[in-house]
Design a protein around this motif. Structure first.
Motif, PDB file in Angstrom:
ATOM      1  N   VAL A   5      -1.574  -4.340   5.353  1.00  0.00           N
ATOM      2  CA  VAL A   5      -2.221  -3.210   4.646  1.00  0.00           C
ATOM      3  C   VAL A   5      -0.940  -2.569   4.097  1.00  0.00           C
ATOM      4  O   VAL A   5      -0.209  -1.902   4.772  1.00  0.00           O
ATOM      5  N   VAL A   6      -1.127  -2.490   2.693  1.00  0.00           N
ATOM      6  CA  VAL A   6      -0.138  -1.577   1.840  1.00  0.00           C
ATOM      7  C   VAL A   6      -0.814  -0.285   1.742  1.00  0.00           C
ATOM      8  O   VAL A   6      -1.574  -0.082   0.990  1.00  0.00           O
ATOM      9  N   ASP A   7      -0.283   0.673   2.433  1.00  0.00           N
ATOM     10  CA  ASP A   7      -0.792   1.956   2.497  1.00  0.00           C
ATOM     11  C   ASP A   7       0.088   3.023   1.852  1.00  0.00           C
ATOM     12  O   ASP A   7       0.978   3.714   2.134  1.00  0.00           O
ATOM     13  N   HIS A   8      -0.002   3.019   0.497  1.00  0.00           N
ATOM     14  CA  HIS A   8       0.742   3.898  -0.357  1.00  0.00           C
ATOM     15  C   HIS A   8       0.232   5.354  -0.322  1.00  0.00           C
ATOM     16  O   HIS A   8      -0.960   5.646  -0.109  1.00  0.00           O
ATOM     17  N   GLU A   9       1.379   6.063   0.058  1.00  0.00           N
ATOM     18  CA  GLU A   9       0.905   7.764   0.052  1.00  0.00           C
ATOM     19  C   GLU A   9       0.008   8.009   1.189  1.00  0.00           C
ATOM     20  O   GLU A   9      -0.356   8.965   1.250  1.00  0.00           O
ATOM     21  N   ALA A  10       0.347   7.081   2.212  1.00  0.00           N
ATOM     22  CA  ALA A  10      -0.412   7.420   3.619  1.00  0.00           C
ATOM     23  C   ALA A  10      -1.839   7.935   3.171  1.00  0.00           C
ATOM     24  O   ALA A  10      -2.615   8.437   3.716  1.00  0.00           O
ATOM     25  N   ALA A  11      -2.596   6.914   2.265  1.00  0.00           N
ATOM     26  CA  ALA A  11      -3.926   7.288   1.612  1.00  0.00           C
ATOM     27  C   ALA A  11      -4.943   6.450   2.703  1.00  0.00           C
ATOM     28  O   ALA A  11      -6.000   6.844   2.785  1.00  0.00           O
ATOM     29  N   ILE A  12      -4.532   5.747   3.549  1.00  0.00           N
ATOM     30  CA  ILE A  12      -5.522   4.846   4.698  1.00  0.00           C
ATOM     31  C   ILE A  12      -5.558   5.842   5.934  1.00  0.00           C
ATOM     32  O   ILE A  12      -4.383   5.886   6.575  1.00  0.00           O
ATOM     33  N   GLU A  13      -6.793   6.176   6.268  1.00  0.00           N
ATOM     34  CA  GLU A  13      -6.684   7.173   7.493  1.00  0.00           C
ATOM     35  C   GLU A  13      -6.739   6.016   8.657  1.00  0.00           C
ATOM     36  O   GLU A  13      -7.164   5.020   8.788  1.00  0.00           O
ATOM     37  N   PRO A  25      -8.397 -10.259  15.557  1.00  0.00           N
ATOM     38  CA  PRO A  25      -7.994 -10.446  16.999  1.00  0.00           C
ATOM     39  C   PRO A  25      -6.351 -10.239  16.862  1.00  0.00           C
ATOM     40  O   PRO A  25      -5.816 -10.268  17.945  1.00  0.00           O
ATOM     41  N   GLY A  26      -5.804 -10.198  15.662  1.00  0.00           N
ATOM     42  CA  GLY A  26      -4.270  -9.697  15.752  1.00  0.00           C
ATOM     43  C   GLY A  26      -3.734  -8.614  15.612  1.00  0.00           C
ATOM     44  O   GLY A  26      -4.451  -7.722  15.413  1.00  0.00           O
ATOM     45  N   ALA A  27      -2.747  -8.629  15.159  1.00  0.00           N
ATOM     46  CA  ALA A  27      -2.068  -7.196  14.704  1.00  0.00           C
ATOM     47  C   ALA A  27      -2.190  -6.648  13.308  1.00  0.00           C
ATOM     48  O   ALA A  27      -2.409  -7.631  12.477  1.00  0.00           O
ATOM     49  N   ILE A  28      -2.364  -5.473  13.183  1.00  0.00           N
ATOM     50  CA  ILE A  28      -2.511  -4.823  11.772  1.00  0.00           C
ATOM     51  C   ILE A  28      -1.295  -4.034  11.421  1.00  0.00           C
ATOM     52  O   ILE A  28      -0.916  -2.904  12.029  1.00  0.00           O
ATOM     53  N   GLU A  29      -0.647  -4.640  10.252  1.00  0.00           N
ATOM     54  CA  GLU A  29       0.592  -4.014  10.206  1.00  0.00           C
ATOM     55  C   GLU A  29       0.448  -2.968   8.726  1.00  0.00           C
ATOM     56  O   GLU A  29      -0.067  -3.650   7.890  1.00  0.00           O
ATOM     57  N   ARG A  30       0.908  -1.778   8.690  1.00  0.00           N
ATOM     58  CA  ARG A  30       0.872  -0.694   7.795  1.00  0.00           C
ATOM     59  C   ARG A  30       2.105  -0.676   7.317  1.00  0.00           C
ATOM     60  O   ARG A  30       3.309  -0.559   8.038  1.00  0.00           O
ATOM     61  N   ILE A  31       2.265  -0.867   5.881  1.00  0.00           N
ATOM     62  CA  ILE A  31       3.415  -0.950   5.282  1.00  0.00           C
ATOM     63  C   ILE A  31       3.321   0.007   4.182  1.00  0.00           C
ATOM     64  O   ILE A  31       2.215   0.181   3.772  1.00  0.00           O
ATOM     65  N   GLU A  32       4.405   0.885   3.636  1.00  0.00           N
ATOM     66  CA  GLU A  32       4.403   1.829   2.664  1.00  0.00           C
ATOM     67  C   GLU A  32       4.558   1.553   1.349  1.00  0.00           C
ATOM     68  O   GLU A  32       3.890   2.400   0.601  1.00  0.00           O
ATOM     69  N   SER A  33       4.885   0.415   1.051  1.00  0.00           N
ATOM     70  CA  SER A  33       5.230   0.057  -0.498  1.00  0.00           C
ATOM     71  C   SER A  33       5.118  -1.376  -0.613  1.00  0.00           C
ATOM     72  O   SER A  33       5.281  -2.307   0.503  1.00  0.00           O
ATOM     73  N   ASN A  34       4.867  -1.690  -1.861  1.00  0.00           N
ATOM     74  CA  ASN A  34       4.804  -3.219  -2.181  1.00  0.00           C
ATOM     75  C   ASN A  34       6.061  -4.036  -1.889  1.00  0.00           C
ATOM     76  O   ASN A  34       5.983  -5.222  -1.348  1.00  0.00           O
ATOM     77  N   GLN A  35       7.205  -3.238  -2.138  1.00  0.00           N
ATOM     78  CA  GLN A  35       8.426  -3.873  -1.741  1.00  0.00           C
ATOM     79  C   GLN A  35       8.611  -4.392  -0.432  1.00  0.00           C
ATOM     80  O   GLN A  35       8.961  -5.227   0.076  1.00  0.00           O
ATOM     81  N   GLN A  36       8.253  -3.153   0.470  1.00  0.00           N
ATOM     82  CA  GLN A  36       8.365  -3.382   2.070  1.00  0.00           C
ATOM     83  C   GLN A  36       7.530  -4.550   2.185  1.00  0.00           C
ATOM     84  O   GLN A  36       7.802  -5.406   3.156  1.00  0.00           O
ATOM     85  N   ALA A  37       6.059  -4.737   1.690  1.00  0.00           N
ATOM     86  CA  ALA A  37       5.293  -5.664   1.857  1.00  0.00           C
ATOM     87  C   ALA A  37       5.771  -7.195   1.723  1.00  0.00           C
ATOM     88  O   ALA A  37       5.738  -8.174   2.621  1.00  0.00           O
ATOM     89  N   LEU A  38       6.460  -7.185   0.287  1.00  0.00           N
ATOM     90  CA  LEU A  38       7.069  -8.515   0.058  1.00  0.00           C
ATOM     91  C   LEU A  38       8.330  -8.807   1.128  1.00  0.00           C
ATOM     92  O   LEU A  38       8.418 -10.126   1.369  1.00  0.00           O
ATOM     93  N   GLU A  39       9.065  -7.767   1.505  1.00  0.00           N
ATOM     94  CA  GLU A  39      10.136  -8.182   2.266  1.00  0.00           C
ATOM     95  C   GLU A  39       9.597  -8.471   3.645  1.00  0.00           C
ATOM     96  O   GLU A  39      10.147  -9.553   4.301  1.00  0.00           O
TER      97      GLU A  39
END
Length: 183
Positions: A5-13, A25-39
């Motif tokens: 989940v790419v969470d720009h500006e902490a918009a996702i509660e 059934p697995g982990a949900i990972e929150r990432i802050e930016s598109n660049q971090q997501a691609l990494e």
């Protein structure tokens, strides 16, 4: 397999994530930016589904790194849950004794690979045995691990963790197939 989940500006509660968690059934990972997501997508973990904004470049790059399905933010949790049930878990598509046996064999093989050195050849052999709709995501996850192994300076521990993660997802599929029979 994990949900990204790419969470720009902490918009996702947190309650939005909490609504999805019981269905994934697995982990949900929150990432802050598109660049971090691609990494994050360049590692060995497989992310079959990604929630992000409608950014063409990010989506194309993520698809090239193994992401199978996208849910465009903003969206309601129910949209993500529908995508998970219909196209990622595909529990309704897994039928028949042969599919059950293949899933169980895949689970045991993945577990055994977690306990020793893993080679490119072993994973290629395992990928060749991923036949049928019920193992398509396992095949895609193995492709992601192989891409990671081709990178210089890859870490064996990360490969083992990705294999263990995949094994748990396959076990979830086995349990989902077998539970109606024993209910």
């Amino acid at each position: 397999m994990r949900l990204l989940v790419v969470d720009h500006e902490a918009a996702i509660e947190d309650k939005w994530i909490d609504a999805i968690q019981p269905h994934w059934p697995g982990a949900i990972e929150r990432i802050e930016s598109n660049q971090q997501a691609l990494e994050r997508l360049s590692g060995p973990c497989f992310f079959p589904i990604m929630v992000c904004r409608a950014d063409r470049e990010t989506i194309l790059c993520a698809r090239s790194r193994g992401v199978q399905r996208f849910v465009i933010w903003p969206c309601e949790p129910v949209q993500v849950i529908e995508e998970i049930n219909a196209n990622v878990l595909g529990l309704a598509k897994t039928q028949g004794q042969e599919a059950q046996v293949q899933l169980q064999v895949m689970h045991h093989t993945l577990n055994s690979l977690c306990h020793g050195p893993v080679t490119h050849r072993q994973l290629q052999w395992l990928k060749q045995r991923c036949t049928g709709v019920h193992l398509q995501l396992a095949c895609a996850a193995i492709d992601q691990i192989l891409r990671y192994m081709d990178q210089p300076n890859h870490k064996a521990a990360e490969i083992k963790n990705a294999l263990l993660d995949l094994s748990l997802q396959v076990q979830f599929r086995v349990d989902g197939v077998l539970s109606p029979q024993y209910a």
